[in-house]
Design an enzyme around this catalytic site. Structure first.
Site, PDB file in Angstrom:
ATOM      1  N   HIS A 104       0.858  -1.184   0.000  1.00 25.46           N
ATOM      2  CA  HIS A 104       0.000   0.000   0.000  1.00 25.46           C
ATOM      3  C   HIS A 104       0.901   1.242   0.000  1.00 25.46           C
ATOM      4  O   HIS A 104       2.020   1.200   0.509  1.00 25.46           O
ATOM      5  CB  HIS A 104      -0.862   0.083   1.264  1.00 25.46           C
ATOM      6  N   GLU A 235     -10.512  -6.517  -5.401  1.00 27.66           N
ATOM      7  CA  GLU A 235     -10.432  -7.623  -4.440  1.00 27.66           C
ATOM      8  C   GLU A 235     -11.727  -7.722  -3.632  1.00 27.66           C
ATOM      9  O   GLU A 235     -12.033  -6.836  -2.835  1.00 27.66           O
ATOM     10  CB  GLU A 235      -9.251  -7.414  -3.500  1.00 27.66           C
ATOM     11  N   ASP A 310     -11.284 -12.505   9.608  1.00 26.93           N
ATOM     12  CA  ASP A 310     -10.195 -12.575   8.637  1.00 26.93           C
ATOM     13  C   ASP A 310      -8.867 -12.743   9.369  1.00 26.93           C
ATOM     14  O   ASP A 310      -8.303 -11.785   9.880  1.00 26.93           O
ATOM     15  CB  ASP A 310     -10.208 -11.272   7.821  1.00 26.93           C
TER      16      ASP A 310
END
Length: 439
Positions: A104, A235, A310
């Site tokens: 990122h 995504e 997650d």
């Protein structure tokens, strides 16, 4: 700080050692980069990438605990530690022997007090990154912009109800695309971490989806303007941090792209951990995206479905890697995408060698999956059985259905002539038993 400070002193370049014992965890037992399989090297089929944010920015902190991973490269003033992280990362890439990394914009350098200062920081850090890329041959698999972590994005970025925030996201994206071109990124990923809603009561869904589509169109237009030669990827993720995210799963994203006429400009970056969060099997979205010609890359991780969030674990299950690699081989590979380890060592795995062991284990798991899938495809047992199962579509009425020329009148006439169909067994257990033969 010495420019070439060693962060992994004592750890040599990882080698392929076939036949190594069970406790030999600092070598590859299955990943042989130069091995040829179906006309390509193993390295070319797998295209491994190390993710910057988990491996070098991660601290081990979670919602219930403080940081446990205290890395020397994260010490010091913001720009000083950013440079140390970059040196540490490239030392890691070269010792592990991978050719790609992902990041990122905000992983690479810290935000400043203004957009201008932030961009100067990013320019300085990417100058250094380009230097290190040229020295090592390591490339950028993909870049993405962090449009979810800063408080300004708490109500979304491209879908924010305030156009001022959307404008800031656009300005950040513009710089991100410039950086992607500068570093020769082969892909650019969009992950809508805050593009969704927590309550439908304060949300105009139609407006937000329209604005997100407009945001993507601006990205496509600017990409063409600057001559950026990379693949755009979206995504999917169903939830976290939002209750519902617009990019819920592969079919949701593909439907969005087709609805807004964007399907020719984007493919999908599938993360299997996100797929299981959507209630699907591990391989589901990889299969669906590939079947519709939209699979562009894979964030190679796994999770613990019993936990329900997650967890971004390293993929070690050979069954899962075999299923993923079977799809990738059957579509002819992932280029220009790859297998990015969007995964983090557990917060209890605190030693530096654990970072290597995790990547080595996952790379070996995918190497085994690749070999299994190649053998399965070359022998053709399962594919032959599937072909036979659908053989009625190769002639007569089935062929007309296949080419789109069949009518309901044709269906009626066929049934009047042939009567009730003879339903045949799906043979699921047989398929599963044969699949297990290759694992």
């Amino acid at each position: 700080m010495a420019a070439r400070e060693q962060f992994f002193a004592g750890i040599p370049k990882i080698q392929y050692v076939p036949g190594a014992g069970p406790t030999d965890v600092m070598c590859f037992k299955h990943y042989n980069a130069e091995e040829i399989l179906m006309g390509r090297t193993m390295e070319d089929w797998l295209r491994f990438s190390v993710c910057y944010w988990h491996s070098f920015c991660g601290t081990g902190a979670d919602p219930f605990g403080f940081p446990t991973l205290h890395r020397r490269w994260n010490e010091g003033a913001p720009m000083e530690s950013a440079k140390k992280r970059l040196y540490a990362a490239f030392e890691f890439f070269t010792k592990l022997g991978v050719k790609y990394y992902t990041f990122h914009d905000r992983d690479m350098s810290p935000e400043g007090a203004t957009l201008e200062e932030t961009n100067r920081n990013l320019d300085e850090m990417t100058d250094l990154a380009l230097q290190l890329q040229n020295e090592t041959g390591v490339k950028v698999l993909w870049v993405t912009c962090n449009l979810f972590a800063h408080p300004r994005y708490m109500n979304g970025a491209a879908t924010n109800p305030d156009c001022h925030v959307l404008a800031y996201a656009g300005a950040q994206l513009k710089k991100g695309l410039d950086i992607a071109k500068k570093l020769g990124a082969e892909n650019f990923v969009f992950w809508g971490g805050r593009e969704g809603f927590l309550s439908i009561l304060n949300t105009d869904v139609a407006a937000e989806l329209k604005h997100m589509a407009t945001f993507f169109r601006m990205a496509v237009k600017y990409k063409e303007k600057i001559g950026l030669k990379c693949q755009f990827l979206i995504e999917p993720k169903p939830k976290e941090p939002c209750k519902h995210q617009y990019d819920y799963d592969a079919m949701s994203v593909i439907g969005f792209l087709k609805h807004y006429g964007l399907e020719n400009h984007f493919k999908l970056n599938i993360e299997p951990n996100h797929t299981t969060l959507a209630g699907h099997s591990y391989e589901h979205d990889v299969v669906v995206a590939s079947a519709l010609g939209m699979l562009g890359s894979v964030d190679s991780n796994t999770g613990s479905p019993d936990l329900g969030w997650d967890t971004d674990q390293f993929p070690m299950d050979v069954r899962n890697t075999t299923l993923v690699m079977k799809v990738i081989i059957e579509q002819g590979g992932l280029q220009p995408g790859g297998l990015n380890f969007d995964a983090k060592v557990r917060r209890e795995s605190t030693e530096l060698e654990d970072l290597f062991i995790a990547h080595i284990g996952a790379m070996d798991a995918f190497a085994r999956g690749l070999r299994n899938a190649v053998r399965m495809i070359e022998e053709g047992v399962i594919s032959g059985m599937v072909k036979e199962r659908y053989s009625s579509f190769s002639h007569g009425l089935g062929q007309k259905v296949e080419d789109g020329s069949a009518t309901l009148e044709d269906m009626e006439a066929f049934i009047k002539q042939n009567g009730e169909p003879r339903v045949t067994s799906g043979k699921q257990e047989k398929y599963e038993s044969i699949f297990n033969h290759y694992i």
